[in-house]
Scaffold this motif. Sequence first.
Motif, PDB file in Angstrom:
ATOM      1  N   GLY A 123      -7.643  -7.300  -2.264  1.00 37.94           N
ATOM      2  CA  GLY A 123      -8.655  -8.278  -2.623  1.00 37.94           C
ATOM      3  C   GLY A 123      -9.194  -8.979  -1.395  1.00 37.94           C
ATOM      4  N   TRP A 145       0.804  -1.219   0.000  1.00 37.36           N
ATOM      5  CA  TRP A 145       0.000   0.000   0.000  1.00 37.36           C
ATOM      6  C   TRP A 145       0.836   1.268   0.000  1.00 37.36           C
ATOM      7  CZ3 TRP A 145      -0.205  -3.919   3.538  1.00 37.36           C
ATOM      8  CH2 TRP A 145       0.557  -3.745   4.692  1.00 37.36           C
ATOM      9  N   SER A 167     -12.433  -6.749  -5.393  1.00 33.91           N
ATOM     10  CA  SER A 167     -11.130  -6.387  -5.927  1.00 33.91           C
ATOM     11  C   SER A 167     -11.053  -4.863  -5.994  1.00 33.91           C
ATOM     12  CB  SER A 167     -10.970  -6.994  -7.321  1.00 33.91           C
ATOM     13  OG  SER A 167      -9.677  -6.783  -7.801  1.00 33.91           O
ATOM     14  N   GLN A 202       0.641   2.607  -6.825  1.00 35.46           N
ATOM     15  CA  GLN A 202      -0.491   1.807  -7.289  1.00 35.46           C
ATOM     16  C   GLN A 202      -0.423   0.459  -6.587  1.00 35.46           C
ATOM     17  OE1 GLN A 202      -1.129   1.657 -11.568  1.00 35.46           O
ATOM     18  NE2 GLN A 202       0.294   3.348 -11.790  1.00 35.46           N
ATOM     19  N   TRP A 203      -1.564  -0.008  -6.116  1.00 42.27           N
ATOM     20  CA  TRP A 203      -1.593  -1.294  -5.430  1.00 42.27           C
ATOM     21  C   TRP A 203      -2.977  -1.909  -5.527  1.00 42.27           C
ATOM     22  CZ3 TRP A 203      -4.558  -1.201  -0.814  1.00 42.27           C
ATOM     23  CH2 TRP A 203      -4.814   0.064  -0.296  1.00 42.27           C
ATOM     24  N   HIS A 204      -3.120  -3.114  -4.980  1.00 43.74           N
ATOM     25  CA  HIS A 204      -4.362  -3.863  -5.092  1.00 43.74           C
ATOM     26  C   HIS A 204      -4.748  -4.439  -3.734  1.00 43.74           C
ATOM     27  CE1 HIS A 204      -6.718  -7.577  -5.884  1.00 43.74           C
ATOM     28  NE2 HIS A 204      -7.319  -6.784  -6.733  1.00 43.74           N
ATOM     29  N   PHE A 221      -8.524  -1.763  -7.136  1.00 40.90           N
ATOM     30  CA  PHE A 221      -7.310  -1.282  -7.772  1.00 40.90           C
ATOM     31  C   PHE A 221      -7.135   0.164  -7.352  1.00 40.90           C
ATOM     32  CE2 PHE A 221      -8.741  -4.800 -10.332  1.00 40.90           C
ATOM     33  CZ  PHE A 221      -7.566  -5.529 -10.484  1.00 40.90           C
ATOM     34  N   THR A 261       0.912  -5.438  -5.117  1.00 39.14           N
ATOM     35  CA  THR A 261       1.136  -4.338  -6.056  1.00 39.14           C
ATOM     36  C   THR A 261       0.450  -4.612  -7.378  1.00 39.14           C
ATOM     37  OG1 THR A 261       3.265  -5.287  -6.650  1.00 39.14           O
ATOM     38  CG2 THR A 261       3.278  -3.502  -5.021  1.00 39.14           C
ATOM     39  N   GLY A 262      -0.410  -5.598  -7.417  1.00 35.79           N
ATOM     40  CA  GLY A 262      -1.200  -5.885  -8.602  1.00 35.79           C
ATOM     41  C   GLY A 262      -0.520  -6.768  -9.607  1.00 35.79           C
TER      42      GLY A 262
END
Length: 128
Positions: free
Chosen positions: A31, A23, A44, A27-29, A46, A126-127
Amino acid sequence: MRSAFAILLVLITTAAAAGDGPWSAPQWHLGASETKGQFAITTSMFVRHRPGTSYDDVEVSCSVQNLTNPSDHSMVRRMALASPAQDLWCGDAGPLGEWCVRQEEGATLTWYGRTPCAGGAAEFSTGD
């Protein structure tokens, strides 16, 4: 292909250098998934940090699949705005609801009110 690999390497290096987890990258993810009766629910998020602010732009996708009839599947997407608040990262996805989660491994994603989205154990990346 090389530029995508370079970007991924920078994101991973940035997150590792900060020592704060995925985080901390621009940019990160996030879920989460859960099962409620015969339904598998997945969330999810993004996330893209807005430079110079404490806000993040978040694309929230929530899907529900009927496990007894896998072709029975629905998905909803909304844009949201999120920011840190009292050791939590919280946001509002309009009709999907509001959420909060601690930005730490093993944290629980909590939704407030009625939502088609999954809560529970949050998985950060981080996706990649």
